[in-house]
Design a protein around this motif. Structure first.
Motif, PDB file in Angstrom:
ATOM      1  N   THR A 138       0.790  -1.237   0.000  1.00 23.40           N
ATOM      2  CA  THR A 138       0.000   0.000   0.000  1.00 23.40           C
ATOM      3  C   THR A 138       0.825   1.292   0.000  1.00 23.40           C
ATOM      4  O   THR A 138       0.280   2.371  -0.245  1.00 23.40           O
ATOM      5  CB  THR A 138      -0.920   0.050   1.243  1.00 23.40           C
ATOM      6  N   ASN A 231       6.916  10.794  11.311  1.00 16.92           N
ATOM      7  CA  ASN A 231       6.504   9.398  11.241  1.00 16.92           C
ATOM      8  C   ASN A 231       5.123   9.262  10.609  1.00 16.92           C
ATOM      9  O   ASN A 231       4.188   9.947  11.001  1.00 16.92           O
ATOM     10  CB  ASN A 231       6.463   8.839  12.670  1.00 16.92           C
ATOM     11  N   ILE A 232       5.015   8.361   9.637  1.00 14.74           N
ATOM     12  CA  ILE A 232       3.697   7.994   9.114  1.00 14.74           C
ATOM     13  C   ILE A 232       3.453   6.550   9.503  1.00 14.74           C
ATOM     14  O   ILE A 232       4.340   5.705   9.394  1.00 14.74           O
ATOM     15  CB  ILE A 232       3.588   8.207   7.582  1.00 14.74           C
ATOM     16  N   GLY A 234       0.675   3.128   9.481  1.00 13.15           N
ATOM     17  CA  GLY A 234      -0.525   2.546   8.908  1.00 13.15           C
ATOM     18  C   GLY A 234      -0.328   1.083   8.620  1.00 13.15           C
ATOM     19  O   GLY A 234       0.768   0.550   8.775  1.00 13.15           O
ATOM     20  N   SER A 236      -2.145  -2.136   5.934  1.00 12.38           N
ATOM     21  CA  SER A 236      -3.059  -2.335   4.813  1.00 12.38           C
ATOM     22  C   SER A 236      -4.445  -2.761   5.293  1.00 12.38           C
ATOM     23  O   SER A 236      -5.444  -2.355   4.706  1.00 12.38           O
ATOM     24  CB  SER A 236      -2.480  -3.356   3.844  1.00 12.38           C
ATOM     25  N   ASP A 301       0.745  -4.273  17.029  1.00  7.63           N
ATOM     26  CA  ASP A 301       1.744  -3.232  17.296  1.00  7.63           C
ATOM     27  C   ASP A 301       1.601  -2.706  18.726  1.00  7.63           C
ATOM     28  O   ASP A 301       0.502  -2.398  19.169  1.00  7.63           O
ATOM     29  CB  ASP A 301       1.558  -2.061  16.312  1.00  7.63           C
TER      30      ASP A 301
HETATM   31  P1  ADP Z   1       2.603  -0.639   5.478  1.00  8.80           P
HETATM   32  O1  ADP Z   1       2.281  -0.254   4.107  1.00  8.80           O
HETATM   33  O2  ADP Z   1       2.211   0.408   6.469  1.00  8.80           O
HETATM   34  O3  ADP Z   1       3.971  -1.164   5.727  1.00  8.80           O
HETATM   35  P2  ADP Z   1       1.746  -3.299   5.941  1.00  8.80           P
HETATM   36  O4  ADP Z   1       0.349  -3.758   6.109  1.00  8.80           O
HETATM   37  O5  ADP Z   1       2.632  -3.919   4.950  1.00  8.80           O
HETATM   38  O6  ADP Z   1       1.562  -1.792   5.727  1.00  8.80           O
HETATM   39  O7  ADP Z   1       2.506  -3.366   7.330  1.00  8.80           O
HETATM   40  C1  ADP Z   1       1.906  -2.843   8.482  1.00  8.80           C
HETATM   41  C2  ADP Z   1       2.830  -2.980   9.654  1.00  8.80           C
HETATM   42  O8  ADP Z   1       4.038  -2.259   9.404  1.00  8.80           O
HETATM   43  C3  ADP Z   1       2.268  -2.369  10.903  1.00  8.80           C
HETATM   44  O9  ADP Z   1       1.381  -3.235  11.576  1.00  8.80           O
HETATM   45  C4  ADP Z   1       3.522  -2.089  11.696  1.00  8.80           C
HETATM   46  O10 ADP Z   1       3.984  -3.259  12.340  1.00  8.80           O
HETATM   47  C5  ADP Z   1       4.511  -1.692  10.612  1.00  8.80           C
HETATM   48  N1  ADP Z   1       4.568  -0.236  10.487  1.00  8.80           N
HETATM   49  C6  ADP Z   1       3.939   0.552   9.613  1.00  8.80           C
HETATM   50  N2  ADP Z   1       4.235   1.851   9.816  1.00  8.80           N
HETATM   51  C7  ADP Z   1       5.072   1.893  10.876  1.00  8.80           C
HETATM   52  C8  ADP Z   1       5.717   2.940  11.604  1.00  8.80           C
HETATM   53  N3  ADP Z   1       5.593   4.213  11.265  1.00  8.80           N
HETATM   54  N4  ADP Z   1       6.489   2.587  12.664  1.00  8.80           N
HETATM   55  C9  ADP Z   1       6.622   1.301  13.017  1.00  8.80           C
HETATM   56  N5  ADP Z   1       6.052   0.276  12.378  1.00  8.80           N
HETATM   57  C10 ADP Z   1       5.283   0.556  11.317  1.00  8.80           C
END
Ligand code: ADP
Ligand code: K
Ligand code: ZN
Length: 444
Positions: A138, A231-232, A234, A236, A301
């Motif tokens: 995403t 920090n962003i 999110g 999927s 998380d």
């Molecule tokens: P993304 O596109 O956000 O990486 P995924 O669904 O592939 O989406 O992965 C989501 C996971 O990535 C989250 O549950 C978390 O563990 C990790 N993640 C996403 N953004 C962050 C962030 N800013 N800091 C720490 N971990 C993050």
């Protein structure tokens, strides 16, 4: 702000909006998604009982396994034809977790990413160098849509090819960059290696996420690229990046766009809601999604929430940095990897056994993963060696080829590069009754 009225909505109004939307989404999924009807029936909850935030704990959690069990489209609340886009992220069995968006959902995705970019310092007319990967992930398309909505000029460069990225940043002169924090470090290092000083770079803001990072990394990136990075956050399942973003003014926690995503932090063991400031599992309920709304999604998380007012004027709650995860998901260069995915690949290769260990190190700015795996007894006999070492493997084309084959299969199915070390039978760690540590994460 991108939507000042919504972003500064007084908390009591925000709460009323959330409660109205919560009532709607519970009834909506109960009616449209057989999985949710069953889940709520089994929990003995009637949709009408959920009147406000106080009733939230009555609802059962939705977990990643539920998504897998309903692979690929079982949780969709609209007919497939009404799904405008599909994204996916990794899953334990090699089957990804699939998510869908209606046109309206894509609009919301763009809206929350636009808010996030604006909070990060970006403004209409600025150029975004978007180095998140494009594809099922995403990150790439998510940032892209948000930047367009905000009115930025988007450069959809995607990940990799650092040499070219460095050139484009110098030639196009973008003000904003989005990528994983580790990739921002790589770019900073590459500029330093080339003797390009940060002051000469056009970059002002960096929007970093998809993997955990620290204040130490923030300092390196800020100094190395001459930016203020935020920090962003999110995932999927909820929408993608843009569930939350830090404001560039404070950089003290990420504002969760609460009119769309309802956050809770709960005890990892009991699931009980925890008070503000206590570290637990972040649980999110989507309030406005049409194609695949989720109730109380267990993100895995670990973080905390703070409702303290923020000097930026936004009223939306802030979450702290991600301090860890409750499951065994590894994040290697932004890609989610489960040990069981690696296991599934190994089970498919007759010359190796599913006795393995994954070692992750931070070398320079990048995550380096090593996969140690045992060759099968039969293969070992056939090779006729007493022991395996790097020299022995280099000298024997069959061993050499096997090592390449394992590495290629891992790369092709999971999308991460792992250095493969072949072990003789019996050399990989075995469980001694307790939980076997298949993963050695040496990055912390
Ligand atoms: P993304 O596109 O956000 O990486 P995924 O669904 O592939 O989406 O992965 C989501 C996971 O990535 C989250 O549950 C978390 O563990 C990790 N993640 C996403 N953004 C962050 C962030 N800013 N800091 C720490 N971990 C993050
Ligand atoms: K990720
Ligand atoms: Zn703020």
């Amino acid at each position: 702000m991108y939507q000042p009225e919504l972003e500064t909505l007084p908390r009591e109004k925000l709460r009323a909006l959330q409660e109205e939307r919560l009532r709607h989404v519970v009834a909506y999924v109960y009616e449209r998604v057989p999985f949710y009807r069953r889940l709520l029936d089994e929990a003995g909850v009637r949709p009408g009982e959920i009147r406000g935030l106080m009733d939230l704990p009555k609802l059962p959690f939705t977990k990643k396994d539920h998504l897998r069990q309903n692979y690929p489209f079982g949780l969709f609340a609209v007919p497939r034809e009404e799904v405008a886009r599909i994204h996916a992220s990794s899953g334990t069995t090699g089957k990804p977790t699939v998510v869908g968006y209606t046109k309206k959902d894509l609009g919301i995705f763009a809206e929350v990413v636009a808010r996030s970019l604006r909070a990060a310092g970006a403004r209409p007319g600025m150029m975004l160098h978007n180095a998140y990967g494009y594809g099922l992930f995403t990150g790439g398309l998510g940032l892209h849509g948000g930047a367009e909505a905000l009115g930025m000029t988007v450069v959809p460069v995607s990940g990799g090819m650092t040499e070219r990225q460095v050139m484009l940043i110098q030639d196009f002169r973008p003000e904003v960059i989005s990528c994983t924090p580790s990739y921002a470090q790589t770019l900073a290092e590459e500029f330093r290696r080339r003797g390009v000083s940060p002051e000469t770079l056009s970059l002002e803001y960096a929007v970093l996420g998809a993997e955990p990072w620290t204040e130490a990394i923030r300092k390196q990136v800020d100094e190395g690229l001459g930016v203020r990075s935020t920090n962003i956050y999110g995932l999927s399942e909820i929408i993608g990046p843009g569930v939350a973003n830090e404001c560039v003014e404070e950089r003290q926690g990420s504002h969760i766009w609460e009119d769309h995503f309802l956050p809770e932090v709960v005890d990892p063991d009991t699931g009980e809601p925890l008070p503000e400031g206590k570290v637990g599992v972040l649980v999110l309920t989507t309030l406005t999604k049409e194609a695949m709304p989720l109730l109380r999604y267990w993100t895995g998380d670990l973080t905390f929430l703070t409702y303290a007012p923020c000097s930026c004027g936004r009223t939306h709650v802030r979450m702290g940095p991600i301090l860890g995860r409750t499951d065994d998901m590894l994040i290697i260069r932004g890609v989610n990897v489960y040990p069981t995915q690696v296991e599934a690949v190994l089970l498919d290769i007759p010359e190796v056994e599913p006795y393995y260990q994954i070692v992750v190190r931070r070398e320079g700015t990048l995550d380096e993963a090593e996969l140690k795996v045992e060759v099968s007894e039969a293969f070992f006999q056939e090779i006729g060696k007493k022991a395996l070492s790097d020299e022995v493997i280099e000298a024997d084309h069959r061993l050499h080829a096997l090592r390449e084959k394992v590495a290629r299969r891992i790369k092709d199915t999971i999308g991460v590069t792992m250095r493969v070390t072949l072990l003789a039978p019996g050399e990989a760690p075995r469980s001694e009754g307790g939980k076997l540590r298949r993963v050695l994460d040496l990055r912390k």
